[in-house]
Design a protein around this motif. Structure first.
Motif, PDB file in Angstrom:
ATOM      1  N   VAL A 155      37.584   5.023  21.553  1.00 26.27           N
ATOM      2  CA  VAL A 155      36.701   5.733  20.627  1.00 26.27           C
ATOM      3  C   VAL A 155      35.393   4.958  20.453  1.00 26.27           C
ATOM      4  O   VAL A 155      34.305   5.531  20.455  1.00 26.27           O
ATOM      5  CB  VAL A 155      37.397   5.960  19.271  1.00 26.27           C
ATOM      6  N   TYR A 156      35.494   3.646  20.328  1.00 32.15           N
ATOM      7  CA  TYR A 156      34.300   2.795  20.237  1.00 32.15           C
ATOM      8  C   TYR A 156      33.476   2.887  21.519  1.00 32.15           C
ATOM      9  O   TYR A 156      32.246   3.018  21.473  1.00 32.15           O
ATOM     10  CB  TYR A 156      34.725   1.354  19.973  1.00 32.15           C
ATOM     11  N   ALA A 157      34.132   2.823  22.675  1.00 28.80           N
ATOM     12  CA  ALA A 157      33.425   2.881  23.946  1.00 28.80           C
ATOM     13  C   ALA A 157      32.689   4.203  24.100  1.00 28.80           C
ATOM     14  O   ALA A 157      31.540   4.240  24.569  1.00 28.80           O
ATOM     15  CB  ALA A 157      34.402   2.681  25.108  1.00 28.80           C
ATOM     16  N   ASP A 158      33.318   5.297  23.711  1.00 28.39           N
ATOM     17  CA  ASP A 158      32.665   6.598  23.810  1.00 28.39           C
ATOM     18  C   ASP A 158      31.469   6.682  22.863  1.00 28.39           C
ATOM     19  O   ASP A 158      30.436   7.283  23.195  1.00 28.39           O
ATOM     20  CB  ASP A 158      33.654   7.717  23.503  1.00 28.39           C
ATOM     21  N   LEU A 159      31.589   6.090  21.687  1.00 29.20           N
ATOM     22  CA  LEU A 159      30.466   6.061  20.747  1.00 29.20           C
ATOM     23  C   LEU A 159      29.308   5.245  21.316  1.00 29.20           C
ATOM     24  O   LEU A 159      28.155   5.688  21.311  1.00 29.20           O
ATOM     25  CB  LEU A 159      30.917   5.455  19.417  1.00 29.20           C
ATOM     26  N   ASN A 163      27.756   8.456  24.287  1.00 29.30           N
ATOM     27  CA  ASN A 163      27.049   9.386  23.403  1.00 29.30           C
ATOM     28  C   ASN A 163      27.984  10.408  22.766  1.00 29.30           C
ATOM     29  O   ASN A 163      27.700  11.612  22.740  1.00 29.30           O
ATOM     30  CB  ASN A 163      25.923  10.107  24.153  1.00 29.30           C
ATOM     31  N   SER A 164      29.108   9.938  22.223  1.00 28.23           N
ATOM     32  CA  SER A 164      30.071  10.877  21.647  1.00 28.23           C
ATOM     33  C   SER A 164      29.586  11.509  20.345  1.00 28.23           C
ATOM     34  O   SER A 164      30.234  12.424  19.830  1.00 28.23           O
ATOM     35  CB  SER A 164      31.417  10.179  21.417  1.00 28.23           C
ATOM     36  N   LEU A 165      28.449  11.037  19.803  1.00 21.94           N
ATOM     37  CA  LEU A 165      27.848  11.728  18.658  1.00 21.94           C
ATOM     38  C   LEU A 165      27.049  12.949  19.106  1.00 21.94           C
ATOM     39  O   LEU A 165      26.780  13.843  18.304  1.00 21.94           O
ATOM     40  CB  LEU A 165      26.938  10.782  17.868  1.00 21.94           C
ATOM     41  N   GLY A 166      26.626  12.975  20.377  1.00 23.61           N
ATOM     42  CA  GLY A 166      26.027  14.160  20.945  1.00 23.61           C
ATOM     43  C   GLY A 166      24.558  14.378  20.684  1.00 23.61           C
ATOM     44  O   GLY A 166      24.073  15.502  20.823  1.00 23.61           O
ATOM     45  N   TRP A 167      23.800  13.322  20.367  1.00 25.71           N
ATOM     46  CA  TRP A 167      22.368  13.477  20.111  1.00 25.71           C
ATOM     47  C   TRP A 167      21.567  13.039  21.329  1.00 25.71           C
ATOM     48  O   TRP A 167      21.884  12.046  21.973  1.00 25.71           O
ATOM     49  CB  TRP A 167      21.944  12.669  18.891  1.00 25.71           C
ATOM     50  N   TYR A 168      20.482  13.793  21.606  1.00 20.88           N
ATOM     51  CA  TYR A 168      19.642  13.553  22.777  1.00 20.88           C
ATOM     52  C   TYR A 168      18.169  13.553  22.373  1.00 20.88           C
ATOM     53  O   TYR A 168      17.780  14.155  21.380  1.00 20.88           O
ATOM     54  CB  TYR A 168      19.835  14.649  23.841  1.00 20.88           C
TER      55      TYR A 168
END
Length: 260
Positions: A155-159, A163-168
């Motif tokens: 979960v930390y690695a994806d954050l 970009n697991s929050l999904g902002w661009y």
């Protein structure tokens, strides 16, 4: 090997040194070296984290029963966006990025340590959460603070990496994932601890942004002259006539979906 207990004076000296480490690393982070978040995490772990084999420094000096300064946004379960309770998105010079707002937060409160330490401060697009404890332990123990682990908490690695929050943001018409939310959050946690342990401590952020999004709801509206390339946008398909996911209140076609 025989050991002798540390005296109260020695423990107090350790506490003063660790707070000095926290301030020095915070200053380095604010000067632009965001990798300093890893050393912030190590100091925070020393101060805060207890295990069955080791004791936090605050526990050794009987200061874990103080009320901890909390700057996080409340999580709204009805919010379909990802949640970043300790970070803001700043759009403007020099780039759109995650930031720690330090004292420039809408509100604060005081919590007991366990509630503060274990409350979710990130919830990603897949509704997975990370607490302050998760962030500090993983950054310190796995992600290069005190140790580089061959594998990271997923979960930390994806954050931090995916970009697991999904902002661009957009650069030359190309969507670029926003990185570094965990570093900004660790910086804000360091600020909260300094506010907790140093009476009168205050610190303002050093950025100049045109859009500030906090907790991923709009705090300050976009400046009319804001270039589309600097606006933060969400991943996923959005209808042109639907409200823009950046929180501006405008239709998508007239906000982040406007031609560059």
């Amino acid at each position: 090997m025989a050991k002798r207990p540390l005296t109260p004076d020695e423990l107090q000296q350790h506490l003063e040194e660790q707070l000095q480490f926290l301030e020095a690393s915070s200053a380095a982070f604010d000067a632009g070296f965001e990798g300093e978040a890893k050393r912030l995490a190590v100091t925070l772990r020393v101060l805060l984290h207890d295990t069955k084999n080791s004791h936090s420094l605050l526990g050794l000096v009987d200061k874990k029963d103080v009320r901890f300064f909390d700057t996080s946004f409340d999580f709204d379960p009805s919010n379909i966006l990802s949640y970043g309770g300790l970070v803001f998105i700043a759009a403007g010079p020099p780039r759109t990025r995650y930031v720690a707002m330090l004292d420039d937060v809408p509100s604060h409160r005081f919590l007991d340590f366990d509630t503060w330490w274990n409350a979710p401060v990130f919830i990603d697009e897949n509704r997975r959460s990370l607490t302050r404890r998760d962030l500090i332990r993983t950054a310190a123990d796995q992600d290069g603070g005190a140790h580089v682990d061959p594998a990271l908490d997923e979960v930390y690695a994806d954050l931090a990496r995916e970009n697991s929050l999904g902002w661009y943001t957009f650069d030359s018409g190309q969507a670029q994932p926003m990185g570094g939310p965990e570093r900004a959050a660790i910086r804000q946690i360091a600020h909260e601890v300094l506010k907790t342990l140093k009476p009168g401590y205050a610190k303002k952020p050093q950025h100049d942004a045109s859009i500030i999004i906090g907790g991923f709801s709009l705090v300050a509206g976009p400046a009319p002259s804001m270039p589309s390339s600097q606006r933060p946008v969400r991943s996923g398909k959005i209808g042109r006539n639907q409200p823009c996911s950046c929180g501006s209140g405008r239709k998508y076609k007239r906000c982040c979906g406007a031609p560059l």
